[in-house]
Motif scaffolding. Structure first.
Motif, PDB file in Angstrom:
ATOM      1  N   SER A   1     -16.183  -6.294   0.053  1.00  0.00           N
ATOM      2  CA  SER A   1     -15.463  -5.024  -0.028  1.00  0.00           C
ATOM      3  C   SER A   1     -14.831  -4.629   1.301  1.00  0.00           C
ATOM      4  O   SER A   1     -14.066  -3.672   1.371  1.00  0.00           O
ATOM      5  CB  SER A   1     -16.417  -3.922  -0.494  1.00  0.00           C
ATOM      6  OG  SER A   1     -17.608  -3.929   0.266  1.00  0.00           O
ATOM      7  N   SER A   2     -15.141  -5.342   2.357  1.00  0.00           N
ATOM      8  CA  SER A   2     -14.473  -5.202   3.656  1.00  0.00           C
ATOM      9  C   SER A   2     -14.748  -6.486   4.430  1.00  0.00           C
ATOM     10  O   SER A   2     -15.666  -7.229   4.097  1.00  0.00           O
ATOM     11  CB  SER A   2     -15.000  -3.989   4.439  1.00  0.00           C
ATOM     12  OG  SER A   2     -16.382  -4.122   4.729  1.00  0.00           O
ATOM     13  N   GLN A   3     -13.924  -6.760   5.425  1.00  0.00           N
ATOM     14  CA  GLN A   3     -14.109  -7.943   6.272  1.00  0.00           C
ATOM     15  C   GLN A   3     -14.108  -9.248   5.459  1.00  0.00           C
ATOM     16  O   GLN A   3     -15.152  -9.776   5.104  1.00  0.00           O
ATOM     17  CB  GLN A   3     -15.406  -7.837   7.077  1.00  0.00           C
ATOM     18  CG  GLN A   3     -15.453  -6.634   7.998  1.00  0.00           C
ATOM     19  CD  GLN A   3     -16.615  -6.688   8.962  1.00  0.00           C
ATOM     20  OE1 GLN A   3     -17.584  -7.397   8.772  1.00  0.00           O
ATOM     21  NE2 GLN A   3     -16.517  -5.926  10.031  1.00  0.00           N
ATOM     22  N   GLY A   4     -12.921  -9.737   5.174  1.00  0.00           N
ATOM     23  CA  GLY A   4     -12.813 -11.000   4.447  1.00  0.00           C
ATOM     24  C   GLY A   4     -12.508 -10.840   2.975  1.00  0.00           C
ATOM     25  O   GLY A   4     -12.881 -11.681   2.158  1.00  0.00           O
ATOM     26  N   GLN A   5     -11.809  -9.772   2.609  1.00  0.00           N
ATOM     27  CA  GLN A   5     -11.472  -9.530   1.207  1.00  0.00           C
ATOM     28  C   GLN A   5     -10.415 -10.515   0.711  1.00  0.00           C
ATOM     29  O   GLN A   5      -9.555 -10.956   1.465  1.00  0.00           O
ATOM     30  CB  GLN A   5     -10.918  -8.115   1.043  1.00  0.00           C
ATOM     31  CG  GLN A   5     -11.846  -7.029   1.513  1.00  0.00           C
ATOM     32  CD  GLN A   5     -11.127  -5.708   1.598  1.00  0.00           C
ATOM     33  OE1 GLN A   5     -11.256  -4.881   0.724  1.00  0.00           O
ATOM     34  NE2 GLN A   5     -10.354  -5.514   2.641  1.00  0.00           N
ATOM     35  N   LYS A   6     -10.489 -10.819  -0.569  1.00  0.00           N
ATOM     36  CA  LYS A   6      -9.471 -11.648  -1.221  1.00  0.00           C
ATOM     37  C   LYS A   6      -9.289 -11.162  -2.646  1.00  0.00           C
ATOM     38  O   LYS A   6     -10.200 -10.601  -3.245  1.00  0.00           O
ATOM     39  CB  LYS A   6      -9.891 -13.127  -1.230  1.00  0.00           C
ATOM     40  CG  LYS A   6      -9.920 -13.763   0.147  1.00  0.00           C
ATOM     41  CD  LYS A   6     -10.301 -15.235   0.054  1.00  0.00           C
ATOM     42  CE  LYS A   6     -10.331 -15.872   1.435  1.00  0.00           C
ATOM     43  NZ  LYS A   6     -10.732 -17.303   1.375  1.00  0.00           N
ATOM     44  N   ARG A   7      -8.097 -11.398  -3.173  1.00  0.00           N
ATOM     45  CA  ARG A   7      -7.850 -11.063  -4.569  1.00  0.00           C
ATOM     46  C   ARG A   7      -8.396 -12.165  -5.452  1.00  0.00           C
ATOM     47  O   ARG A   7      -8.361 -13.339  -5.101  1.00  0.00           O
ATOM     48  CB  ARG A   7      -6.354 -10.874  -4.816  1.00  0.00           C
ATOM     49  CG  ARG A   7      -5.821  -9.613  -4.164  1.00  0.00           C
ATOM     50  CD  ARG A   7      -4.343  -9.468  -4.347  1.00  0.00           C
ATOM     51  NE  ARG A   7      -3.978  -9.192  -5.719  1.00  0.00           N
ATOM     52  CZ  ARG A   7      -3.066  -8.287  -6.070  1.00  0.00           C
ATOM     53  NH1 ARG A   7      -2.465  -7.576  -5.147  1.00  0.00           N
ATOM     54  NH2 ARG A   7      -2.749  -8.101  -7.327  1.00  0.00           N
ATOM     55  N   ARG A   8      -8.903 -11.764  -6.603  1.00  0.00           N
ATOM     56  CA  ARG A   8      -9.426 -12.729  -7.561  1.00  0.00           C
ATOM     57  C   ARG A   8      -8.287 -13.238  -8.430  1.00  0.00           C
ATOM     58  O   ARG A   8      -7.545 -12.458  -9.013  1.00  0.00           O
ATOM     59  CB  ARG A   8     -10.502 -12.082  -8.427  1.00  0.00           C
ATOM     60  CG  ARG A   8     -11.196 -13.053  -9.360  1.00  0.00           C
ATOM     61  CD  ARG A   8     -12.369 -12.385 -10.058  1.00  0.00           C
ATOM     62  NE  ARG A   8     -13.045 -13.308 -10.945  1.00  0.00           N
ATOM     63  CZ  ARG A   8     -13.967 -14.167 -10.565  1.00  0.00           C
ATOM     64  NH1 ARG A   8     -14.314 -14.228  -9.296  1.00  0.00           N
ATOM     65  NH2 ARG A   8     -14.552 -14.968 -11.427  1.00  0.00           N
ATOM     66  N   LYS A   9      -8.164 -14.557  -8.514  1.00  0.00           N
ATOM     67  CA  LYS A   9      -7.102 -15.156  -9.312  1.00  0.00           C
ATOM     68  C   LYS A   9      -7.510 -15.226 -10.774  1.00  0.00           C
ATOM     69  O   LYS A   9      -8.625 -15.612 -11.102  1.00  0.00           O
ATOM     70  CB  LYS A   9      -6.783 -16.564  -8.790  1.00  0.00           C
ATOM     71  CG  LYS A   9      -6.223 -16.577  -7.379  1.00  0.00           C
ATOM     72  CD  LYS A   9      -5.935 -17.996  -6.927  1.00  0.00           C
ATOM     73  CE  LYS A   9      -5.379 -18.013  -5.506  1.00  0.00           C
ATOM     74  NZ  LYS A   9      -5.121 -19.392  -5.034  1.00  0.00           N
ATOM     75  N   SER A  10      -6.582 -14.859 -11.643  1.00  0.00           N
ATOM     76  CA  SER A  10      -6.834 -14.927 -13.074  1.00  0.00           C
ATOM     77  C   SER A  10      -6.801 -16.376 -13.533  1.00  0.00           C
ATOM     78  O   SER A  10      -5.902 -17.134 -13.187  1.00  0.00           O
ATOM     79  CB  SER A  10      -5.782 -14.115 -13.835  1.00  0.00           C
ATOM     80  OG  SER A  10      -5.937 -14.299 -15.215  1.00  0.00           O
TER      81      SER A  10
END
Length: 227
Positions: free
Chosen positions: A171-180
């Motif tokens: 939720s902070s420090q190293g966030q990425k979006r999840r690919k569908s």
């Protein structure tokens, strides 16, 4: 009741169980030192040890750094991608250190929290289980102190919120979006945030609104260490 300034992340199928099934893994890589987050799962349906069940290697969080010292290949690989799946030798190493594999049944409406350094997986349901119509229905939530989030984190979270995007474990420090991975996701996904997701509290958790870190409420522990 005191509150702690927090931020959260959002993340939101199955063959039958076979003997020896295992995809035990770590979500926290070698670069992160110590406790970086508590991961969580909110269960919208009951999960017993006969259903699609969450499992952990009990006490494995205490051996996180030691594991990467013992297996240099795992250490190097986790520097490129934090998710790391064990092979049989690595899983046995944890077992030899007293980390036994246990199932974690959860009642409907229950929540499970675990240290992000914990080795864990889920196991498919048993064939012929009593409740054959019971689906695995879980919402994954991870929170870290909001004060850990930098400018880039906040910009990322605002964009994810505006686009109703799912994110990965951090939720902070190293966030990425999840690919569908499924084409049907676009059909099933919500197109407009519900009222509860547009409240002041929800916007604080998502980093859309800013906390007052000088309001006398606790801000959590200092930011954790990195390699």
């Amino acid at each position: 009741m005191n509150r702690t300034h927090l931020m959260c992340t959002e993340t939101g199928e199955a063959d039958f169980r076979l003997h020896g099934d295992c995809w035990m893994h770590l979500d926290q890589g070698v670069k992160r030192r110590g406790l970086h987050a508590y991961q969580g799962a909110v269960y919208l349906e009951e999960s017993t040890d006969k259903d699609y069940c969450f499992r952990v290697m009990d006490g494995s969080h205490d051996f996180h750094s030691e594991f990467f010292r013992a297996f240099p290949y795992a250490s190097e690989k986790s520097k490129r991608r934090e998710f790391y799946k064990f092979n049989e030798e690595e899983r046995t190493w944890y077992e030899n250190n007293g980390c036994q594999l246990i199932c974690v049944p959860v009642p409907k409406g229950g929540i499970v929290l675990w240290d992000a350094r914990t080795a864990h997986d889920t196991i498919a349901p048993l064939s012929g289980r009593p409740d054959t119509d019971r689906w695995r229905c879980v919402c994954f939530v991870s929170m870290t102190p909001a004060i850990w989030a930098g400018k880039d984190d906040i910009e990322f979270k605002n964009k994810a919120y505006a686009e109703i995007a799912m994110t990965t474990h951090w939720s902070s420090q190293g966030q990425k979006r999840r690919k569908s991975e499924e084409k049907c996701d676009d059909v099933l996904s919500i197109k407009k945030l519900p009222v509860i997701a547009r409240t002041k509290e929800a916007k604080l958790l998502m980093g859309v609104n800013s906390y007052d870190f000088n309001d006398g409420e606790p801000n959590g522990s200092p930011a954790p260490y990195w390699m």
